[in-house]
Scaffold this motif. Sequence first.
Motif, PDB file in Angstrom:
ATOM      1  N   PHE A  98       0.784  -1.337   0.004  1.00  0.00           N
ATOM      2  CA  PHE A  98      -0.017   0.361   0.288  1.00  0.00           C
ATOM      3  C   PHE A  98       1.395   1.475   0.080  1.00  0.00           C
ATOM      4  CE2 PHE A  98      -2.141   3.821   2.254  1.00  0.00           C
ATOM      5  CZ  PHE A  98      -3.156   3.687   1.475  1.00  0.00           C
ATOM      6  N   GLU A  99       1.934   1.475   1.438  1.00  0.00           N
ATOM      7  CA  GLU A  99       2.509   2.754   1.223  1.00  0.00           C
ATOM      8  C   GLU A  99       3.816   3.042  -0.129  1.00  0.00           C
ATOM      9  OE1 GLU A  99       4.058   2.873   5.414  1.00  0.00           O
ATOM     10  OE2 GLU A  99       3.605   0.967   5.032  1.00  0.00           O
ATOM     11  N   ALA A 102       1.075   4.037  -3.019  1.00  0.00           N
ATOM     12  CA  ALA A 102       1.241   5.567  -2.569  1.00  0.00           C
ATOM     13  C   ALA A 102       2.315   6.813  -2.525  1.00  0.00           C
ATOM     14  CB  ALA A 102       0.278   5.444  -0.886  1.00  0.00           C
ATOM     15  N   PHE A 103       3.036   5.887  -2.628  1.00  0.00           N
ATOM     16  CA  PHE A 103       4.821   6.647  -2.086  1.00  0.00           C
ATOM     17  C   PHE A 103       4.382   8.208  -3.919  1.00  0.00           C
ATOM     18  CE2 PHE A 103       8.741   8.066  -3.988  1.00  0.00           C
ATOM     19  CZ  PHE A 103       9.123   8.825  -2.801  1.00  0.00           C
ATOM     20  N   GLY A 104       3.921   7.565  -5.319  1.00  0.00           N
ATOM     21  CA  GLY A 104       4.361   8.644  -6.075  1.00  0.00           C
ATOM     22  C   GLY A 104       2.546   9.476  -5.859  1.00  0.00           C
ATOM     23  N   LEU A 106       1.552  10.641  -3.138  1.00  0.00           N
ATOM     24  CA  LEU A 106       1.048  11.149  -1.926  1.00  0.00           C
ATOM     25  C   LEU A 106       2.918  12.411  -2.707  1.00  0.00           C
ATOM     26  CD1 LEU A 106       1.660   8.978   0.744  1.00  0.00           C
ATOM     27  CD2 LEU A 106       0.008  11.287   0.524  1.00  0.00           C
ATOM     28  N   ASN A 107       3.061  12.075  -3.413  1.00  0.00           N
ATOM     29  CA  ASN A 107       4.245  12.954  -3.734  1.00  0.00           C
ATOM     30  C   ASN A 107       3.870  13.821  -5.028  1.00  0.00           C
ATOM     31  OD1 ASN A 107       7.021  12.499  -2.779  1.00  0.00           O
ATOM     32  ND2 ASN A 107       7.286  10.621  -4.268  1.00  0.00           N
ATOM     33  N   ASP A 109       1.169  14.964  -3.567  1.00  0.00           N
ATOM     34  CA  ASP A 109       0.212  16.637  -3.435  1.00  0.00           C
ATOM     35  C   ASP A 109      -1.944  15.793  -3.113  1.00  0.00           C
ATOM     36  OD1 ASP A 109       2.207  17.684  -1.726  1.00  0.00           O
ATOM     37  OD2 ASP A 109       2.515  18.558  -3.376  1.00  0.00           O
ATOM     38  N   LYS A 112      -5.368  12.302   1.608  1.00  0.00           N
ATOM     39  CA  LYS A 112      -5.527  11.557   1.881  1.00  0.00           C
ATOM     40  C   LYS A 112      -6.553  10.395   1.748  1.00  0.00           C
ATOM     41  CE  LYS A 112      -6.019   8.942   6.651  1.00  0.00           C
ATOM     42  NZ  LYS A 112      -6.512   9.204   7.679  1.00  0.00           N
ATOM     43  N   VAL A 115      -5.514   9.205  -1.718  1.00  0.00           N
ATOM     44  CA  VAL A 115      -4.684   8.604  -2.411  1.00  0.00           C
ATOM     45  C   VAL A 115      -4.973   7.194  -2.237  1.00  0.00           C
ATOM     46  CG1 VAL A 115      -2.280   8.114  -1.124  1.00  0.00           C
ATOM     47  CG2 VAL A 115      -2.477  10.302  -1.546  1.00  0.00           C
ATOM     48  N   GLU A 116      -5.952   6.870  -1.301  1.00  0.00           N
ATOM     49  CA  GLU A 116      -6.735   5.900  -0.846  1.00  0.00           C
ATOM     50  C   GLU A 116      -7.427   5.419  -1.889  1.00  0.00           C
ATOM     51  OE1 GLU A 116      -8.442   4.362   2.412  1.00  0.00           O
ATOM     52  OE2 GLU A 116      -6.186   5.497   3.041  1.00  0.00           O
ATOM     53  N   MET A 155      -0.385   6.871 -10.795  1.00  0.00           N
ATOM     54  CA  MET A 155       0.039   8.195 -10.478  1.00  0.00           C
ATOM     55  C   MET A 155      -0.183   8.762 -12.149  1.00  0.00           C
ATOM     56  SD  MET A 155       4.393   8.363  -9.695  1.00  0.00           S
ATOM     57  CE  MET A 155       5.139   9.857 -10.211  1.00  0.00           C
TER      58      MET A 155
ATOM     59  N   LYS B 142       5.637   3.821  12.185  1.00  0.00           N
ATOM     60  CA  LYS B 142       4.730   4.434  11.799  1.00  0.00           C
ATOM     61  C   LYS B 142       4.192   5.504  13.557  1.00  0.00           C
ATOM     62  CE  LYS B 142       2.963   5.154   7.671  1.00  0.00           C
ATOM     63  NZ  LYS B 142       2.408   4.671   6.918  1.00  0.00           N
ATOM     64  N   ARG B 219       8.984   8.311  -9.238  1.00  0.00           N
ATOM     65  CA  ARG B 219       7.875   8.984  -9.322  1.00  0.00           C
ATOM     66  C   ARG B 219       7.937  10.219  -8.316  1.00  0.00           C
ATOM     67  NH1 ARG B 219       5.847   4.312  -6.128  1.00  0.00           N
ATOM     68  NH2 ARG B 219       7.744   3.020  -6.242  1.00  0.00           N
ATOM     69  N   GLY B 220       8.701  10.672  -8.460  1.00  0.00           N
ATOM     70  CA  GLY B 220       8.174  12.389  -7.839  1.00  0.00           C
ATOM     71  C   GLY B 220       8.891  12.679  -6.792  1.00  0.00           C
ATOM     72  N   PHE B 221       9.756  11.960  -6.306  1.00  0.00           N
ATOM     73  CA  PHE B 221      10.105  12.275  -4.588  1.00  0.00           C
ATOM     74  C   PHE B 221      11.637  13.230  -5.135  1.00  0.00           C
ATOM     75  CE2 PHE B 221      13.742  11.474  -1.867  1.00  0.00           C
ATOM     76  CZ  PHE B 221      13.282  11.500  -0.251  1.00  0.00           C
ATOM     77  N   ASP B 222      11.084  14.697  -4.129  1.00  0.00           N
ATOM     78  CA  ASP B 222      11.793  15.895  -4.117  1.00  0.00           C
ATOM     79  C   ASP B 222      12.310  16.147  -2.825  1.00  0.00           C
ATOM     80  OD1 ASP B 222       9.406  16.079  -2.530  1.00  0.00           O
ATOM     81  OD2 ASP B 222       8.597  17.684  -3.238  1.00  0.00           O
ATOM     82  N   ASN B 224      11.002  15.211   0.451  1.00  0.00           N
ATOM     83  CA  ASN B 224      10.279  15.477   1.358  1.00  0.00           C
ATOM     84  C   ASN B 224      10.015  13.989   1.858  1.00  0.00           C
ATOM     85  OD1 ASN B 224      10.764  17.762   2.301  1.00  0.00           O
ATOM     86  ND2 ASN B 224       9.448  18.211   0.685  1.00  0.00           N
ATOM     87  N   ARG B 226       6.504  11.815   2.696  1.00  0.00           N
ATOM     88  CA  ARG B 226       5.101  12.157   2.785  1.00  0.00           C
ATOM     89  C   ARG B 226       4.301  10.692   2.765  1.00  0.00           C
ATOM     90  NH1 ARG B 226       6.778  15.174  -1.842  1.00  0.00           N
ATOM     91  NH2 ARG B 226       5.732  17.002  -1.433  1.00  0.00           N
ATOM     92  N   THR B 227       4.026  10.429   3.499  1.00  0.00           N
ATOM     93  CA  THR B 227       3.317   8.928   4.761  1.00  0.00           C
ATOM     94  C   THR B 227       2.249   9.797   4.778  1.00  0.00           C
ATOM     95  OG1 THR B 227       4.426   9.408   6.995  1.00  0.00           O
ATOM     96  CG2 THR B 227       4.988   8.257   4.993  1.00  0.00           C
ATOM     97  N   ILE B 228       0.830   8.703   5.110  1.00  0.00           N
ATOM     98  CA  ILE B 228      -0.397   8.548   6.406  1.00  0.00           C
ATOM     99  C   ILE B 228      -0.476   7.196   6.763  1.00  0.00           C
ATOM    100  CG2 ILE B 228      -1.517  10.070   4.094  1.00  0.00           C
ATOM    101  CD1 ILE B 228      -2.285   7.495   2.625  1.00  0.00           C
TER     102      ILE B 228
END
Lengths: 243, 254
Positions: A98-99, A102-104, A106-107, A109, A112, A115-116, A155, B142, B219-222, B224, B226-228
């Motif tokens: 999942f994470e 979700a990485f792309g 989330l980047n 923006d 939440k 993203v899910e 993405m 987390k 995949r856009g890592f800059d 920062n 980000r996690t949820i």
Amino acid sequence: MTRKAIEVKELNFSYPDGRKALVDINLDVYEGEALGVIGPNGAGKSTFLLHLNGILRGNSKIKILGIEMENKSLPQIRSRAGLLFQDSENQLFMPTVFEDVAFGPLNMDLSKDEVEVVVKEALKEVDMLDYIYHHPHHLSFGEKRRIALATVLAMKPKILLLDEPTSNVDPKHRRDLINFLKELDNLTKVIATHDLELVFEVCSRVALLDQGRLITSGNPLEILKDKTLLAAHSLEVPRWLSS
Amino acid sequence: MKHTFIDQYSHKESLLHKIDPRIKVISFLVFILFVISTPKDSFLKFGLYGVLIIGLILFSKISPWSIFKRSLVVIPFTLMIFLFIPFFKEGVVMGTFFLGPLRLEVTYEGLQILGNSLAKAYLSVLCMILLISSTKFSHLLKAVERLGLPKVMLLILSFMYRYIFVIYEEFLKMWQVKEARSVGGSRLFQIKALANMVGTLFIRTYERAENVYLAMCARGFDGNIRTIDNFQLRRGDVFFLLIMILSLMSVRLV
């Protein structure tokens, strides 16, 4: 007149040790087109793909969907051109599936909840939704590849860049993948592969690379049937085509 | 391929597994703080802390035997104390040994320090093992992130958990390839081969790290992270924390 999705002009790239990887490549890919990039081992296929997402930056002018490749436009380009790496082990780097997917998003923006939703959609598309909370390490090679594809699809790219998508995948899932790629006809695709059947079924155009040079590009059937051309570049006309 | 996983029992279903990871981290840290701040001669208290942690282990449905096996990691460390402290401490002499020309004295205070550090180390280790075994590693990460651990450290831990088995497997594969071709040869030669393998492994790991970074960039890592997370504090969690603190306090006041 369809727009140019990818515009590559005079692309040159050398490895740090001075070896030339790509020499004077000029190539345009139009929106909705599926370009198969074929060539022997070490021809520069992967290196070429890495340029289209801005991972490698040779001295050239590359435009993706009309956006010039520059440092400040990289985030825009990377959210539009999704790259599937050859080694999925490196592409799945988070503790759970999942994470990772979700990485792309989330980047980019997304919120939440959004993203899910996109994560679940993407995993459903590659038939891996049941694995959403698994640890990537426990999965088989083919499963990792499919999840890696989901990380790219999540993405919502306009362009798919696929590096050897069918290598080491079992026949059933290879067939599923080919059919899946055929269905994605609204996306522009660039596929670097040795799998000529995949090229024949999915691609509308073929580019042949050897030793970093673009040898030719054109209709898949014509190129795949050209015995002398393929033999000169360590390739072979598939049996099902020659008979 | 065979390997033991850090959190191999974290998928069991027990009340302890269901408790919010943040609450678990806090309560277990509090437990350790209580244990290590206990005066060194209160062995009754150590016993009661032991009863508490054993109760939690039974409550977690994780096999006590596996936890016991893991808890043995504490032995080498306490062995070091065992080797030094009892013999070099002033106080009431309980016995004298002769080791060749060496005259060694065991004192009451020395033994007390040994017993004290053994009890504290063992109880803390049990507590940590229980925490790790009853929580999925990703949840644990987390939880410590929400409790303020810097994201860089978090990312290092998360990559470690993701890739340590990959690297281990790579080593196993190399080892198998070597074994498959090992027919005799001197011991020195074998050791040389091993040294080469370690070097190769290092280079491969380094290259893999670069490739992972590229995949992150793609995949856009800059820079920062980000996690949820979906942690939600429930009444049961707060209840658990209160019970833990109350029982620790009452042991303290015994």
